[in-house]
Design a protein around this motif. Structure first.
Motif, mmCIF file in Angstrom:
data_model
loop_
_atom_site.group_PDB
_atom_site.id
_atom_site.type_symbol
_atom_site.label_atom_id
_atom_site.label_comp_id
_atom_site.label_asym_id
_atom_site.label_seq_id
_atom_site.Cartn_x
_atom_site.Cartn_y
_atom_site.Cartn_z
ATOM 1 N N UNK A 8 0.833 -1.033 -0.065
ATOM 2 C CA UNK A 8 -0.105 0.055 0.030
ATOM 3 C C UNK A 8 0.938 1.354 -0.090
ATOM 4 N N UNK A 9 2.265 1.285 0.163
ATOM 5 C CA UNK A 9 2.994 2.125 0.173
ATOM 6 C C UNK A 9 2.878 3.367 1.623
ATOM 7 N N UNK A 10 3.914 3.888 1.886
ATOM 8 C CA UNK A 10 3.831 4.681 3.053
ATOM 9 C C UNK A 10 2.947 5.781 3.227
ATOM 10 N N UNK A 11 2.605 6.413 1.806
ATOM 11 C CA UNK A 11 2.007 7.672 1.738
ATOM 12 C C UNK A 11 0.291 7.213 1.758
ATOM 13 N N UNK A 12 0.051 6.344 1.208
ATOM 14 C CA UNK A 12 -1.518 5.815 1.252
ATOM 15 C C UNK A 12 -1.591 5.358 2.798
ATOM 16 N N UNK A 13 -0.698 4.591 3.231
ATOM 17 C CA UNK A 13 -0.879 4.068 4.606
ATOM 18 C C UNK A 13 -1.515 5.049 5.775
ATOM 19 N N UNK A 14 -0.686 6.431 5.539
ATOM 20 C CA UNK A 14 -0.855 7.227 6.522
ATOM 21 C C UNK A 14 -1.818 8.350 6.088
ATOM 22 N N UNK A 15 -2.384 8.264 5.007
ATOM 23 C CA UNK A 15 -3.334 9.206 4.455
ATOM 24 C C UNK A 15 -2.601 10.339 3.825
ATOM 25 N N UNK A 16 -1.287 10.407 3.301
ATOM 26 C CA UNK A 16 -0.857 11.278 2.585
ATOM 27 C C UNK A 16 -0.683 10.820 0.954
ATOM 28 N N UNK A 17 -1.818 10.758 0.430
ATOM 29 C CA UNK A 17 -1.949 10.223 -1.015
ATOM 30 C C UNK A 17 -1.855 11.026 -1.947
ATOM 31 N N UNK A 113 10.636 2.781 2.398
ATOM 32 C CA UNK A 113 9.983 2.778 1.065
ATOM 33 C C UNK A 113 11.030 2.563 -0.282
ATOM 34 N N UNK A 114 12.163 2.355 -0.112
ATOM 35 C CA UNK A 114 12.918 2.049 -1.049
ATOM 36 C C UNK A 114 13.669 0.748 -0.965
ATOM 37 N N UNK A 115 13.019 0.127 -0.129
ATOM 38 C CA UNK A 115 13.407 -1.406 0.066
ATOM 39 C C UNK A 115 12.706 -2.596 -0.562
ATOM 40 N N UNK A 136 6.435 -0.645 7.577
ATOM 41 C CA UNK A 136 7.657 0.128 7.429
ATOM 42 C C UNK A 136 7.851 0.676 5.999
ATOM 43 N N UNK A 137 6.916 0.250 5.144
ATOM 44 C CA UNK A 137 6.881 0.823 3.979
ATOM 45 C C UNK A 137 7.574 0.201 2.665
ATOM 46 N N UNK A 456 18.012 -0.566 8.585
ATOM 47 C CA UNK A 456 18.496 -0.830 7.049
ATOM 48 C C UNK A 456 17.816 0.210 6.214
ATOM 49 N N UNK A 457 16.684 0.440 6.522
ATOM 50 C CA UNK A 457 16.002 1.358 5.694
ATOM 51 C C UNK A 457 16.523 2.940 5.913
ATOM 52 N N UNK A 458 16.801 3.023 7.236
ATOM 53 C CA UNK A 458 17.320 4.647 7.647
ATOM 54 C C UNK A 458 18.711 4.917 7.199
ATOM 55 N N UNK A 459 19.264 3.740 7.200
ATOM 56 C CA UNK A 459 20.833 4.200 6.708
ATOM 57 C C UNK A 459 21.519 4.771 7.864
ATOM 58 N N UNK A 460 21.179 4.784 8.973
ATOM 59 C CA UNK A 460 21.919 5.414 9.985
ATOM 60 C C UNK A 460 22.937 4.874 10.714
ATOM 61 N N UNK A 461 23.085 3.459 10.644
ATOM 62 C CA UNK A 461 24.238 2.777 11.105
ATOM 63 C C UNK A 461 24.693 1.805 9.913
ATOM 64 N N UNK A 462 26.129 1.516 10.530
ATOM 65 C CA UNK A 462 26.815 0.657 9.541
ATOM 66 C C UNK A 462 26.519 -0.550 9.722
ATOM 67 N N UNK A 463 26.857 -1.762 8.729
ATOM 68 C CA UNK A 463 26.096 -3.120 8.627
ATOM 69 C C UNK A 463 26.611 -3.542 9.803
ATOM 70 N N UNK A 464 27.973 -3.620 10.375
ATOM 71 C CA UNK A 464 28.362 -4.240 11.786
ATOM 72 C C UNK A 464 27.538 -3.816 12.876
#
Length: 924
Positions: A8-17, A113-115, A136-137, A456-464
């Motif tokens: 359903x996509x992130x925008x649709x799920x939270x009403x930002x269509x 949303x990009x995963x 999570x989108x 993983x989606x946020x990208x704020x941490x390294x893989x390890x």
């Protein structure tokens, strides 16, 4: 066969269509009245479907009816919500879903949303993971090699699992889900529920597709760069062309994902037998009691009779009534050999339980006899359910060895493309069915994996850093029990802090999990450690339920705390204007506890406040053992260092009181409606536990209408929870406690104290609210429990304790002696008898004399005339009501009804009153 229903996509799920109001109105109006009726009917059929193919088929028809082609996962759910806005049945599920999606951890559905996520296996944990990934989108694709849901076995559900499924709308798809005290569900039904949730969230589902392996990205040749793909069967399936960056293995103990090693927990030989019988849901079947779990050590006579009557030797047995009549039992090898189930005896378990060594007919008879004996042969029919192979649904398996994955996740990097691989469910850790851990541990592992997917989606941490966090949480999963989880189940999220009582990954280091990152560029690996921001090191008091602080210490000023305490202490005649007054004397804290929990300080009005050390010990014990409030000092420290105690220390303590009680009604006792009905009151009233002690925790006392199960705390655990022993520790503890969660009590079985208060409240509907010193209706803590029980039983039988004692006294003394004492009493009175005769005999004579006078007063002309006056006034009042004269209009309070009330009052006033009884009781 596949069902391509995308996310359903992130925008649709939270009403930002992104649609305008006019566009939304156009979408709603595009369905005619007939189309709306058909869509409503198809949605109901979809919710009621109980097979895989029916669910997928109805959903495809439903999407066609509402004129939606689920090919745009970013807008599918939003458009579906607009088209179904006319349906209240749809809105029920929508409200549940929107509330869950509003949790901050999902980031309004835009974090991933990009995963693209591929989930292998459509078991309960695989579908539950699909729901979390969709929230999570991410774009989610699930593949399942079977073409039907055929597992009839029943899962035991922990309380948090029930709450989790209810919050996702499980009742909408299966109205009988966990109704009443039911805490189990068929695997097949649970799969159907979760599949419906996933489809409505836009998950793309394919059945009849087998996952073989994942394919690395090819060499870059100047054309479009291709990422990770899946090798599936059939090879030309559309899933083979998809690219993914997240792979989740949920295909059971036979995990097909490469790169994961397995460890085994070996035990003694254990052979389990499961069987399912057809459940026709008749009234006779529903009257048969379930067996939630009977073990030999707790009911040896049952298993001895089973062996003597049937020759069947079991260790335990469980019976659940769900979609089928489900039985699971642990059988001894000698019994299976003697009954002919096993043809030969082998040392190797694989040979012992090989299909060639099992007599299927003897196995069916074995399971049938055990089922009939355990249910008392009360089921009308014992017809075997049929498994997917067309045979009776009876199976035997070995759980001597319990398998678990060495690691929960891996990250593989090739040619600039990263693939995160996670295991969930039985692929991660095999359940131990006698404890019912399968679904509970599986769902916890799913939420932990979703937490890793979030970063993983946020990208704020390294893989390890992501790996080290995931592995540290996984280490304790196999030993997790219900008491290790927080009790505010409705607040659970993918954040582990919201679920686990104890979390500490501060000792987890990157170098330990370095091998779980497989990359073709090792020189570019970021080996920085996970930042220690204090979020993960948190230990709650064992057995309690830490509550999320609604306001932190720095947001609640001292004046607010003092004003709140002053309001509560005003009714006790205590005034406070600063925090310092709370350690000058123990009286304010005693009054505060008594104000909100009077049952914890029944002797409040008789406390010896001069003995400050004893009083402080009592207060601190109640705070720790009954209220779950952490206290950073001892009574000796308060008395010794009273002048130098930091205000912040007591401020932190008061904050815990504030957060625990600020939404409660003071001093209100509510008897639990779940109190067991016992055939014998003696069996339900054990001896009262000893008074509070600083060395051993007291027995659980209901601290609120919602109380908790508390397990026994060993001396070793108490030593770990000791408070600081010197003054220098106090200020240090204050800063750490300011960010800790307070604790509350969870629901437990009603104990002796509650039962007594429940019965007292039943016999005294309007109890006095005066303190014990002013009212005799309250029991002192020193009263004998046996006497209290006897009084309650006598009230139930309609007589008092004193009457029974006097009857026994009459039989105890000779009739001549009683008559002699009675004559002296009439001549000299009671004072003339004191010291000469036993006090019990004197009380008997006095009672008999009063009884004689009452009989004389109620007999004769005097008594008859009074009763005649009562009858006359009642008849006159009844005549007025029949004639309607009592309804004559007059000024308020001066009408005929008012005069009738006066007549009734006079009737009551002239009624003969027995000694020691109120007028109301005399009239009755």
């Amino acid at each position: 066969m596949s069902c391509r229903i995308q996310h359903a996509g992130p925008a649709a799920l939270h009403g930002h269509h992104g649609h305008t109001t006019a566009a939304r109105a156009h979408n709603v109006s595009s369905l005619s009245a007939g189309e709306q009726a058909r869509a409503e009917k198809l949605f109901e059929d979809f919710c009621a479907a109980v097979s895989l193919k029916h669910i997928v088929g109805y959903f495809q028809q439903f999407c066609e009816c509402v004129k939606l082609r689920p090919n745009d996962y970013r807008t599918f759910y939003g458009r579906l919500r607009e088209r179904m806005s006319f349906s209240w049945k749809w809105k029920h599920f929508q409200n549940k879903l929107d509330k869950r999606a509003a949790q901050k951890e999902y980031g309004k559905g835009q974090i991933c949303s990009g995963n693209k996520v591929l989930i292998v296996g459509a078991g309960p944990c695989g579908l539950r993971m699909a729901v979390e990934a969709a929230l999570l989108g991410a774009k989610v694709v699930v593949v399942e090699k079977r073409d039907r849901f055929s597992r009839n076995n029943v899962l035991h559900l922990w309380p948090f699992v029930i709450t989790d499924l209810l919050n996702l709308g499980a009742k909408k798809f299966y109205p009988k889900f966990c109704s009443g005290n039911v805490d189990h569900i068929s695997i097949r039904i649970l799969q159907c529920i979760l599949l419906k949730m996933a489809l409505l969230l836009g998950v793309e589902f394919h059945y009849g597709v087998s996952f073989i392996n994942y394919i690395e990205p090819p060499e870059y040749d100047g054309a479009d760069c291709t990422g990770w793909r899946a090798e599936v069967h059939p090879a030309d399936h559309t899933v083979a062309s998809y690219e993914f960056d997240v792979l989740v293995g949920a295909d059971g103990r036979r995990n097909t994902l490469q790169g994961f090693q397995r460890k085994v927990f070996r035990g003694m030989l254990a052979i389990a037998i499961t069987t399912n019988f057809i459940n026709r849901n008749t009234a006779e079947e529903n009257r048969v009691e379930e067996i939630s779990g009977v073990a030999r050590i707790y009911n040896q006579q049952f298993f001895r009779d089973l062996y003597n009557d049937c020759g069947i030797d079991l260790e335990n047995i469980v019976y659940y009534r769900d979609a089928t009549h489900y039985f699971v039992m642990t059988a001894k090898k000698a019994s299976l050999l003697a009954k002919g189930v096993l043809r030969q005896d082998f040392m190797e378990v694989e040979k012992l339980l090989h299909r060639d060594n099992i007599d299927r007919q003897a196995l069916n008879n074995y399971a049938l006899e055990a089922a009939k004996f355990s249910t008392g042969n009360r089921l009308p029919a014992y017809d075997f359910a049929i498994n997917p192979h067309g045979d009776p649904d009876v199976s035997v398996f070995d759980f001597t060895n319990m398998y678990a994955a060495e690691n929960a996740c891996r990250i593989v990097e090739r040619r600039g493309h990263r693939l995160m691989i996670n295991l969930v469910g039985d692929s991660l850790i095999e359940p131990f069915w006698p404890l019912g851990t399968g679904c509970a541990h599986g769902f916890l592992g799913v939420l932990d994996a979703a937490w890793m997917l979030r970063f993983w989606g946020l990208g704020t941490r390294t893989p390890l850093q992501m790996i080290v966090e995931r592995e540290a949480i996984y280490r304790s999963l196999s030993s997790i029990k219900d008491e290790h989880l927080l009790k505010n189940y409705s607040n659970y999220s993918i954040d582990p802090v919201s679920r686990y009582v104890h979390i500490d990954i501060s000792k987890a280091k990157v170098f330990i999990v370095r091998h779980l990152l497989d990359t073709d560029c090792p020189e570019k690996v970021d080996k920085s450690e996970l930042p220690d921001n204090g979020q993960w090191k948190r230990t709650a008091v064992t057995g309690h339920t830490p509550k999320r602080l609604r306001q932190r210490r720095d947001t609640v000023s001292e004046s607010v705390l003092v004003d709140w305490c002053a309001k509560g202490l005003a009714s006790h005649g205590i005034s406070v204007d600063s925090v310092g007054q709370f350690w000058a004397t123990p009286l304010p804290l005693c009054a505060l506890i008594h104000h909100f929990r009077p049952e914890l300080l029944e002797n409040y009005y008789t406390l010896d406040t001069a003995d400050e050390e004893t009083t402080w010990n009592l207060i601190l014990t109640i705070c720790e053992n009954q209220l779950g409030i952490e206290v950073p000092f001892t009574a000796a420290q308060i008395l010794r260092e009273r002048e130098n105690i930091d205000r912040e220390v007591f401020g932190t303590l008061l904050l815990q009181f504030y957060d625990l009680f600020r939404r409660e009604i003071p001093g209100e006792f509510v008897a639990s409606v779940t109190m067991d009905a016992s055939p014998s009151l003696e069996a339900d009233l054990p001896r009262r536990a000893p008074a509070f002690s600083r060395k051993t925790p007291s027995s659980p006392t209901p601290a609120s209408p919602v109380s908790s199960k508390r397990r026994h705390v060993t001396g070793q655990e108490m030593s770990k929870r000791r408070r600081p022993s010197n003054k220098s520790d106090l200020s240090h503890v204050a800063s750490s406690l300011s960010h800790k969660h307070c604790t509350s009590m969870d629901q437990i079985q009603v104990n002796t104290g509650e039962k007594i208060k429940f019965l007292e409240a039943a016999f005294n509907p309007l109890p006095s609210r005066a303190p014990p010193a002013q009212s005799g209706a309250h029991w002192k803590s020193s009263d004998n429990l046996a006497e209290r029980k006897e009084v309650i039983e006598q009230k139930i039988r309609g007589s008092s304790l004193h009457e029974s004692v006097l009857i026994e006294s009459k039989e105890k003394f000779p009739a001549k002696l009683v008559e002699e004492v009675r004559r002296e009493f009439r001549d000299k009175g009671a004072k003339g008898l004191e010291g000469r005769y036993p006090a019990e005999l004197v009380k008997l004579v006095v009672f008999q004399d009063r009884e004689r006078k009452m009989v004389l007063k109620l007999s004769g002309d005097h008594g008859q005339s009074k009763f005649a006056a009562i009858d006359e006034q009642l008849a006159r009042a009844d005549s007025q009501l029949r004639d309607g004269s009592a309804l004559a209009r007059s000024p308020r309070g001066h009408g005929a009804v008012s005069s009738m009330a006066d007549d009734y009052r006079s009737v009551i006033n002239i009624a003969p009153v027995a000694p020691g009884l109120s007028p109301k009781k005399s009239l009755v």
